[in-house]
Design an enzyme around this catalytic site. Structure first.
Site, PDB file in Angstrom:
ATOM      1  N   ASP A 168       2.219 -39.477   8.318  1.00 15.51           N
ATOM      2  CA  ASP A 168       1.192 -38.463   8.531  1.00 15.51           C
ATOM      3  C   ASP A 168       1.440 -37.370   7.509  1.00 15.51           C
ATOM      4  O   ASP A 168       2.420 -36.625   7.599  1.00 15.51           O
ATOM      5  CB  ASP A 168       1.284 -37.904   9.955  1.00 15.51           C
ATOM      6  CG  ASP A 168       0.280 -36.794  10.236  1.00 15.51           C
ATOM      7  OD1 ASP A 168      -0.461 -36.408   9.303  1.00 15.51           O
ATOM      8  OD2 ASP A 168       0.240 -36.296  11.381  1.00 15.51           O
TER       9      ASP A 168
ATOM     10  N   TYR B 150     -13.268 -27.005   4.173  1.00 18.88           N
ATOM     11  CA  TYR B 150     -12.993 -28.134   3.277  1.00 18.88           C
ATOM     12  C   TYR B 150     -13.278 -27.754   1.823  1.00 18.88           C
ATOM     13  O   TYR B 150     -12.457 -28.022   0.931  1.00 18.88           O
ATOM     14  CB  TYR B 150     -13.857 -29.314   3.700  1.00 18.88           C
ATOM     15  CG  TYR B 150     -13.787 -30.519   2.792  1.00 18.88           C
ATOM     16  CD1 TYR B 150     -12.664 -31.328   2.754  1.00 18.88           C
ATOM     17  CD2 TYR B 150     -14.867 -30.852   1.972  1.00 18.88           C
ATOM     18  CE1 TYR B 150     -12.599 -32.437   1.923  1.00 18.88           C
ATOM     19  CE2 TYR B 150     -14.817 -31.961   1.141  1.00 18.88           C
ATOM     20  CZ  TYR B 150     -13.683 -32.750   1.119  1.00 18.88           C
ATOM     21  OH  TYR B 150     -13.635 -33.848   0.293  1.00 18.88           O
TER      22      TYR B 150
END
Length: 268
Positions: free
Chosen positions: A59, A157
């Site tokens: 991860d 983002y």
């Protein structure tokens, strides 16, 4: 054209599907040895298994993970020549697009930056000393067209990817004289699971527009994003540019952003 990647060692993050999978496949076809990093593998990635491919299940929002991936490349193949920071998009558990500045919380912003910016920062921090020890290398950061053409959605983002673009320029200046080239590829909307999976971007936009997933992918999204080509980008089209930038044949290309976006960016 021989890209002179045979025998070179590459790390590719976000490697199990979409752009990352296409990059892994292309590097292997060019004779490179690849460490592929992603939270889990996929049938498509497993199909590429062989002596030149190692999958590392991590991860990348874990601060230790990027360094572990680079260390695995050194352990398995003796060094590192190419780093492709492709992992990005919605953090684990998040769905995009999100509309409006007030929608994402502080936690959303932190998760977005961890996944889309800080994971790349940490991977580069681990990779640079290894590359310097081999006399140089190539780093390719996969950004997005919205870094330079943001809108009133996915503001967190867009900001994270703008940071990645800035980082690319700074790194190219610092490490170019030492043989490490750093470049950015900025895709437009790419036909990946981000768009096509159930509950993905196409479904979210379809709910807003009162249409269906297929219409969003084929018509609504290309029109909404002003794509000159009239279609979403194929992942292989991104991978081809990444491979060229990773190649020694791009030896004088550094600090540059390449838009592979179907004509999304309009500014000069």
């Amino acid at each position: 054209m021989d890209l002179q990647l045979s025998g070179r060692v590459a790390v590719v993050t976000g490697a199990s599907k979409g752009i990352g999978l296409a990059v892994v496949r292309t590097f292997l076809e060019e004779g490179a040895r690849v460490v592929a990093a992603s939270r889990k593998s996929s049938a498509e990635l497993d199909a590429l298994a062989g002596t030149d491919l190692v999958h590392v299940p991590v991860d990348l929002t874990d601060p230790e993970a990027p360094g572990q991936v680079v260390a695995r490349a050194v352990e398995e193949f003796g060094g590192l020549d190419v780093l492709v920071n492709n992992a990005g998009g919605p953090p684990p558990g998040a769905k995009l697009p999100r509309f409006g500045f007030l929608t994402p919380t502080d936690a959303d912003w932190r998760e977005m930056f961890e996944f889309n910016l800080f994971s790349a920062v940490r991977a580069i921090r681990a990779a640079v000393p290894v590359m310097l020890g081999r006399g140089g290398g190539a780093i390719v950061n996969v950004s997005s067209g919205v870094a330079r053409q943001p809108a009133a959605m996915n503001v967190d983002y867009s900001a994270a990817k703008a940071g990645l673009n800035n980082l690319t320029k700074a790194l190219s200046e610092e490490y170019g004289p030492q043989g490490i080239r750093v470049n950015t590829v900025s895709p437009g909307p790419v036909l990946t699971a981000w768009w096509t999976e159930e509950g993905g971007a196409a479904d979210i936009i379809a709910g807003q527009a009162g249409t269906d997933r297929e219409s969003v992918i084929t018509t609504v999204a290309p029109q909404m994003m002003g794509l000159t080509t009239g279609r979403l980008v194929d992942p292989q089209e991104i991978a081809d540019v990444v491979a060229l930038l990773a190649s020694p044949r791009s030896g004088s290309t550094t600090g540059t952003e390449f838009a592979v976006d179907g004509g999304f960016l309009k500014a000069v």
